[in-house]
Each structure stands twice: as C-alpha cells, then as structure tokens.
Design a protein around this motif. Sequence first.
Motif, mmCIF file in Angstrom:
data_model
loop_
_atom_site.group_PDB
_atom_site.id
_atom_site.type_symbol
_atom_site.label_atom_id
_atom_site.label_comp_id
_atom_site.label_asym_id
_atom_site.label_seq_id
_atom_site.Cartn_x
_atom_site.Cartn_y
_atom_site.Cartn_z
ATOM 1 N N GLU A 118 13.648 -9.410 -10.255
ATOM 2 C CA GLU A 118 13.387 -9.754 -8.849
ATOM 3 C C GLU A 118 12.305 -8.850 -8.261
ATOM 4 N N VAL A 119 12.401 -7.559 -8.574
ATOM 5 C CA VAL A 119 11.391 -6.615 -8.073
ATOM 6 C C VAL A 119 10.006 -7.036 -8.560
ATOM 7 N N GLU A 120 9.917 -7.384 -9.836
ATOM 8 C CA GLU A 120 8.607 -7.769 -10.378
ATOM 9 C C GLU A 120 8.079 -9.055 -9.719
ATOM 10 N N LYS A 121 8.954 -10.052 -9.582
ATOM 11 C CA LYS A 121 8.529 -11.321 -8.955
ATOM 12 C C LYS A 121 7.999 -11.090 -7.542
ATOM 13 N N GLU A 122 8.767 -10.316 -6.761
ATOM 14 C CA GLU A 122 8.396 -10.100 -5.362
ATOM 15 C C GLU A 122 7.108 -9.270 -5.256
ATOM 16 N N LEU A 123 6.995 -8.224 -6.074
ATOM 17 C CA LEU A 123 5.787 -7.388 -5.957
ATOM 18 C C LEU A 123 4.548 -8.143 -6.424
ATOM 19 N N LYS A 159 3.608 -1.161 -14.790
ATOM 20 C CA LYS A 159 3.120 -2.369 -15.474
ATOM 21 C C LYS A 159 2.189 -3.172 -14.555
ATOM 22 N N LEU A 160 2.537 -3.250 -13.270
ATOM 23 C CA LEU A 160 1.692 -3.999 -12.332
ATOM 24 C C LEU A 160 0.348 -3.310 -12.148
ATOM 25 N N GLY A 161 0.352 -1.974 -12.123
ATOM 26 C CA GLY A 161 -0.912 -1.234 -12.054
ATOM 27 C C GLY A 161 -1.816 -1.604 -13.226
#
Lengths: 288, 288
Positions: A118-123, A159-161
């Motif tokens: 959920e954190v990954e989807k939202e960010l 990972k998003l960075g």
Amino acid sequence: MNTAQQLGYDPQAKLLMIHADDAGLSHAENRATIQALEKGMVNSYSIMVPCPWFHEMALYAKDHPQYDMGLHLTLTCEWETYRFGPVLPVSEVPGLVDGHGHFFRKREQLREKATAEEVEKELRAQIEKALRMGLRPTHLDSHMYSVGSHPDFFTVYKKLGEAYGLPVLINKQMMEMVGLDPKTHIGPNDLTIDHTYLGAIADFEKGQFNQGYQHILEKLQPGLNLILIHPAFDEPEMQAIAINHPNFGAEWRQMDFDFFTSEKTKATLVEHNIQMVTWGDIKTQNSF
Amino acid sequence: MNTAQQLGYDPQAKLLMIHADDAGLSHAENRATIQALEKGMVNSYSIMVPCPWFHEMALYAKDHPQYDMGLHLTLTCEWETYRFGPVLPVSEVPGLVDGHGHFFRKREQLREKATAEEVEKELRAQIEKALRMGLRPTHLDSHMYSVGSHPDFFTVYKKLGEAYGLPVLINKQMMEMVGLDPKTHIGPNDLTIDHTYLGAIADFEKGQFNQGYQHILEKLQPGLNLILIHPAFDEPEMQAIAINHPNFGAEWRQMDFDFFTSEKTKATLVEHNIQMVTWGDIKTQNSF
C-alpha cells in the motif's frame, strides 16, 4: 571520506542546505515558503502532493524551476481538525487510512495498519501525480519521516528513489528519531546527509528557539548539513490547522520564517564560511 | 396560497431565512459562519462535503445541533488555484472532472461533460459521507445552483430530497439564473421559496453593497424569503482562494459577515416586522 568529499568539496567544507518542508499544506505555508526562497536563505523545499494547497504550490513550482524542489512523500496527517488522505481511492489503500478516509495522525498507527504494498502504491501515485502536473523534482523526502516507521517502508522509499533517478533523504539522526536502526538500514552505496537538524521542542518551550538555530549555525561541522524548517505565517488558517499542536505549530513556523529570512542569519552564514548546496547539486554530482 | 400560508403563517407574514452557503470551503469561511450563527442573524447554513475544511465544520455541526444545517451539494469549483474534486474516485465519475481530477470551474462545462448518473452517484456519496460523519442535515441545496445546469441533474436533485426525506431549495430566480425553465421544472407538489436574494455584483462594483441588502430588507415581500450569503473573513487564505474573482471574493464575504452581524441590521429586522424561519421549520411543517 565524508559526503563533502564525495560531492567534490574540500573535506573541511561546511556544506549546508536550508530546506523548507510542507509546501502545499496550506496557503500560509506556501506564501511563507515562496518568500523564504525569494528573499530568505531557504534554498530547497518539498511539496506534499495530497494536501489541499498542492495545486497552488505546483503552479508556482512550474513557473519557478530555478528553485530546488522535491516531493515530501506523505503517509500521515498529524493535525486534529484539518484532515487529508491519500491521492489514491481509499478502497485501494485501506491500511493507510482511519475510518474517515484520512491518513493516521501517528507513525505508530501507520506501522501497525499499513502494508508495504500500500505504501508503494500510494507513494508512486503521489510521484506520478506530480509528474503529470509537469513538476520536475530534484529529490524525495518524507513527511514526519514516516517512511522510516517500518523497515519494509524504508525499502520502498529507497527503491522509489532508484526507480525515478532521484536522491532520497537518508540520515542517521532522522532514522533514530523514528526508531529505525541506521546500522542495519544504511547500505554501503547510500548517500547520506551527515547532520540533519530540526528546531528543538525544548528550546521552543524555553523561549530560546532562535538561540538554538544560532548555535547550530555557529557550531556547524564539516560535511553535508541539512536544516529542516517549516516556514509559515502565524495567521488564523495556520493556527486552526495546528490547534492543540504547539510544536511545529503556527508560532513555531513563523519563527522559522523570521529566523531564516533575517539579515543577522545571512551574516552568520558568511561569518562562519558556510557553503550552500542544494539537492540539485547532489543529484548532479552523483549522476542520478 | 403562498408558501407562508402553506407553512401555517398569515399570508401577509414576511418570513425570512438568512442562510450561509459554503461552510467547509476554508477556515475563514468556517470561523465567520460560526460567528454569524452565534452572534449574528444567520439562522441556517450548509456544508460543502468535498472541501478541505469539511471536517472542521462537521465537528462543529455535531457539537451544535441547535443550528439549522444542510448539505451544499457540490459539483463545481469556481476557484483558480484552490482546487478540489469529487468525494468519489475520479475513475467512477470521470465526467465530473478536469484533467487534474478537480471539479470544473463553470456550470456550462459540467452540463457538457457530466451524465446524470455521475451526478447522482457523486451527490449520494456526499450525502452518505455526511451521514456517516454523524451529521443530521435539515435540507439540501446546491453550490452555484449547478444542479440546475441540466434538467436531468435537477431531476436527480429532487429525487435525492425525496429519498432522504429532506426539503431541497427550489426557487424561480435561482433556476432562471442558471437557465432552467421554472414553468417546466417546478411541479405542483414542489415546495418553493417565493423570493431568493443574493448580493448584487452591480451594487458591489458601485460600492453600494450594503445599501443593496438594506433595500432588500426594507422592501421585503410577504411570503417565504431567502437571502443567500457567504460569510468569511477578508484574510490571506480567503484572498488566495478568490484570486482574480472579486465577485463572491474575500472582500465581498467580509461585507456579508459585517452586514448580517451588525446591530443596525438587527434593528431593521425588528422595525420591518420580519419573522425568521429555518429549513427545520419548513421540514417539520411539511412533514418531511
């Protein structure tokens, strides 16, 4: 080798970024951030995509690409009556929200209820919304450093960075503040900020807030330093947002603004031979 | 039989409701609405569920059930940089939003893009969100009277009133303002407001805003009269919301607040034998 050297500076260089968090939160925050960028010493800031005043700040950011601007990834809303929630429909990220569909007020609630998925989807949705709006961020950081509330969230953050080619704020003191072990969770290739500073609640309560900042500047260590401030105006809007929340409240934010736009502070930076750097500099020199 | 008679009053009674629209829009709007209810002559108001300050106003409404409170059903957002959108995920109501997921600024855009199904889904979601929050509305009305921008939307609006057992604001002048033919769209069983008044742009531009209101009160006709005002404070937050929008802007809203909280206006109501009524009275006497 300290981070100053990694960035190509003398190892004794006292590098400093004065960074305004929370742009987009409110109009008082936007106006103060803009003035602190244009007339003060703030040289970088980051925007909260899910907040009501995101659009106003995003329009400014598009028109003023000369200012270093990141995304203040948001998973929590600490306020009592001014409530916001995810960019995604709550049905897609039920673990991020309370019964009203708003973000939790505390990192501990987030840690308990949310999944890393959920954190990954939202960010990702926050980043994609900013990109669709035409923003070109220089970095990612995290509101209340909530990404550090669980090791798996922190993995998502890094990972998003990498995925978006953006440096992310990684710092020992911030990790310790939110209970994440720096020894385990800083990797050999992570670029870290040597020293991060926030206004101190104890100083604020003793009426010595400015003295605290003055001390930080006068005693600044060599390496890459980051002061995180929250400039806003002590107006009814900001007072209502921060009701029952004196730390990081309206008066606090006004003092942040006043200190980092004052001539005296400008003179202190010169006197102590402090060199200003931005996330854009870090991004370039690390070939992100 | 005029509406005063339908409500059990003398046919010559000059009945008046002074209604504050737009609660929930901003903190300046909430604070002014609350003061105008508690210390002024406003005797009914309605809340915009999709707006950033809905939660603050809803908490107040729950704690103060003595004030007549409705839902200001919202399908448009007229502002330039302060942008909000539907309660539902945009994927469920794509015809209600622009490329950023915000409501359209004009009724004409809504009429062109939206379907009646989307309007019904979104308005039901707004009502359901308010009910889940524990609100007990006395009536339904419509922001910018956007429900009148298409006959099918107006049918939805009336249907929702019936479905939830709530009176809805139906009035000839408001319908004419948005281009809906009263002859065709007012049914024999519809309860209508005889005369509805808004502050006049021409008066505002000539600096005769208060005189306009004074004139309305002094010349009030027998029957059921409704003055729609938008009290807020002329502060930076409201000024930024209404940027490039002087009509219904921050100064206008401050004047609304000032006029309808003044001792002079109170005296005018007494002098002209004006009787105050609320949607609650209408609801009761029409056994909704």
